[in-house]
Design a protein around this motif. Structure first.
Motif, PDB file in Angstrom:
ATOM      1  N   ALA A  22       0.677  -1.314   0.237  1.00  0.00           N
ATOM      2  CA  ALA A  22       0.104   0.368  -0.058  1.00  0.00           C
ATOM      3  C   ALA A  22       1.005   0.990  -0.136  1.00  0.00           C
ATOM      4  CB  ALA A  22      -1.429  -0.120   0.772  1.00  0.00           C
ATOM      5  N   CYS A  23       2.225   1.190   0.487  1.00  0.00           N
ATOM      6  CA  CYS A  23       2.662   2.667   0.548  1.00  0.00           C
ATOM      7  C   CYS A  23       3.546   2.836  -0.582  1.00  0.00           C
ATOM      8  CB  CYS A  23       3.525   2.464   1.709  1.00  0.00           C
ATOM      9  SG  CYS A  23       2.671   2.572   3.741  1.00  0.00           S
ATOM     10  N   ALA A  24       4.147   1.787  -1.133  1.00  0.00           N
ATOM     11  CA  ALA A  24       5.158   1.943  -2.485  1.00  0.00           C
ATOM     12  C   ALA A  24       4.037   2.198  -2.948  1.00  0.00           C
ATOM     13  CB  ALA A  24       5.794   0.543  -2.494  1.00  0.00           C
ATOM     14  N   ASN A  25       2.612   1.812  -3.440  1.00  0.00           N
ATOM     15  CA  ASN A  25       2.102   2.607  -4.588  1.00  0.00           C
ATOM     16  C   ASN A  25       0.887   3.415  -4.973  1.00  0.00           C
ATOM     17  OD1 ASN A  25       0.678   2.589  -7.035  1.00  0.00           O
ATOM     18  ND2 ASN A  25      -0.337   0.275  -6.881  1.00  0.00           N
ATOM     19  N   PRO A  26       1.332   4.287  -4.633  1.00  0.00           N
ATOM     20  CA  PRO A  26       0.163   5.569  -4.376  1.00  0.00           C
ATOM     21  C   PRO A  26      -1.642   5.202  -4.774  1.00  0.00           C
ATOM     22  CG  PRO A  26       1.840   7.008  -5.410  1.00  0.00           C
ATOM     23  CD  PRO A  26       2.288   5.307  -4.775  1.00  0.00           C
ATOM     24  N   ARG A  27      -1.831   4.390  -6.032  1.00  0.00           N
ATOM     25  CA  ARG A  27      -2.749   4.074  -6.540  1.00  0.00           C
ATOM     26  C   ARG A  27      -3.787   2.834  -5.707  1.00  0.00           C
ATOM     27  NH1 ARG A  27      -0.364   3.687 -12.582  1.00  0.00           N
ATOM     28  NH2 ARG A  27       0.878   1.685 -11.322  1.00  0.00           N
ATOM     29  N   ALA A  37       3.565   7.690   8.733  1.00  0.00           N
ATOM     30  CA  ALA A  37       4.711   7.452  10.101  1.00  0.00           C
ATOM     31  C   ALA A  37       4.287   5.506   9.442  1.00  0.00           C
ATOM     32  CB  ALA A  37       4.272   6.572  11.114  1.00  0.00           C
ATOM     33  N   THR A  38       3.731   5.094   8.815  1.00  0.00           N
ATOM     34  CA  THR A  38       3.692   4.161   8.274  1.00  0.00           C
ATOM     35  C   THR A  38       4.558   3.550   6.312  1.00  0.00           C
ATOM     36  OG1 THR A  38       1.905   2.867   9.339  1.00  0.00           O
ATOM     37  CG2 THR A  38       2.868   1.289   7.495  1.00  0.00           C
ATOM     38  N   CYS A  39       3.625   5.175   5.484  1.00  0.00           N
ATOM     39  CA  CYS A  39       4.453   5.475   4.090  1.00  0.00           C
ATOM     40  C   CYS A  39       6.228   5.575   4.556  1.00  0.00           C
ATOM     41  CB  CYS A  39       4.067   6.137   3.689  1.00  0.00           C
ATOM     42  SG  CYS A  39       2.528   5.113   3.149  1.00  0.00           S
ATOM     43  N   ASP A  40       7.134   6.410   5.797  1.00  0.00           N
ATOM     44  CA  ASP A  40       7.900   6.705   6.326  1.00  0.00           C
ATOM     45  C   ASP A  40       8.655   5.560   6.380  1.00  0.00           C
ATOM     46  OD1 ASP A  40       7.457   9.450   5.994  1.00  0.00           O
ATOM     47  OD2 ASP A  40       6.920  10.042   7.915  1.00  0.00           O
ATOM     48  N   ARG A  44      12.513   4.640   4.182  1.00  0.00           N
ATOM     49  CA  ARG A  44      13.489   4.075   5.715  1.00  0.00           C
ATOM     50  C   ARG A  44      14.012   3.396   4.975  1.00  0.00           C
ATOM     51  NH1 ARG A  44      10.490   6.682   9.452  1.00  0.00           N
ATOM     52  NH2 ARG A  44      10.308   4.908  10.223  1.00  0.00           N
ATOM     53  N   VAL A  45      13.123   1.747   5.517  1.00  0.00           N
ATOM     54  CA  VAL A  45      13.558   0.396   4.683  1.00  0.00           C
ATOM     55  C   VAL A  45      14.211  -0.048   3.357  1.00  0.00           C
ATOM     56  CG1 VAL A  45      13.049  -1.865   4.880  1.00  0.00           C
ATOM     57  CG2 VAL A  45      12.771  -0.208   6.009  1.00  0.00           C
ATOM     58  N   LYS A  63       5.137  -5.216  -6.563  1.00  0.00           N
ATOM     59  CA  LYS A  63       4.241  -5.483  -7.837  1.00  0.00           C
ATOM     60  C   LYS A  63       3.317  -6.921  -7.805  1.00  0.00           C
ATOM     61  CE  LYS A  63       7.288  -2.720 -10.255  1.00  0.00           C
ATOM     62  NZ  LYS A  63       8.270  -2.559 -12.079  1.00  0.00           N
ATOM     63  N   ARG A  64       3.946  -7.610  -7.154  1.00  0.00           N
ATOM     64  CA  ARG A  64       3.461  -9.104  -7.020  1.00  0.00           C
ATOM     65  C   ARG A  64       3.259  -9.415  -8.302  1.00  0.00           C
ATOM     66  NH1 ARG A  64      -1.193  -8.156  -2.142  1.00  0.00           N
ATOM     67  NH2 ARG A  64       0.167  -7.220  -0.846  1.00  0.00           N
TER      68      ARG A  64
END
Length: 106
Positions: A22-27, A37-40, A44-45, A63-64
């Motif tokens: 979810a955090c890696a893909n804004p769509r 905080a989760t997306c931040d 960082r990771v 992307k799975r």
């Protein structure tokens, strides 16, 4: 003798995988539900990963498009290495999210 095909995972395992996607893909429809905080934490990771681990995370978690085995073939690494890297990425994200992992399966 029947081989154990899966490992039991802690309850946080699926949540962390979903948070990464979810955090890696804004769509992703779940992106709005993720806290900043989760997306931040994912940023960082991801920044701390070297290129092969970043590519594995992208293929398998973001992307799975590949399974762990398929990603291992694409990256020219062994399946156990790909599984270890996958586990390390998820555990790193869980720690950044302040989830008590206890690492019972390592």
């Amino acid at each position: 003798m029947v081989a154990d095909m899966s490992k039991p995972r802690d309850i946080w395992w699926g949540y962390v995988k979903s948070a990464i996607a979810a955090c890696a893909n804004p769509r992703n429809p779940k992106h709005k539900a993720m806290s900043e905080a989760t997306c931040d934490a994912w940023a960082r990771v991801e920044a701390a990963l070297d290129e092969p681990r970043r590519r594995l995370a992208d293929m398998v978690l973001v992307k799975r498009t590949h399974t762990i085995v398929g990603a291992a073939l694409q990256l020219h690494i062994s399946e156990p290495t790909a599984r270890r890297w996958h586990r390390e990425v998820i555990i790193s994200m869980a720690r950044e999210m302040k989830i008590d992992t206890q690492e019972p399966f390592i």
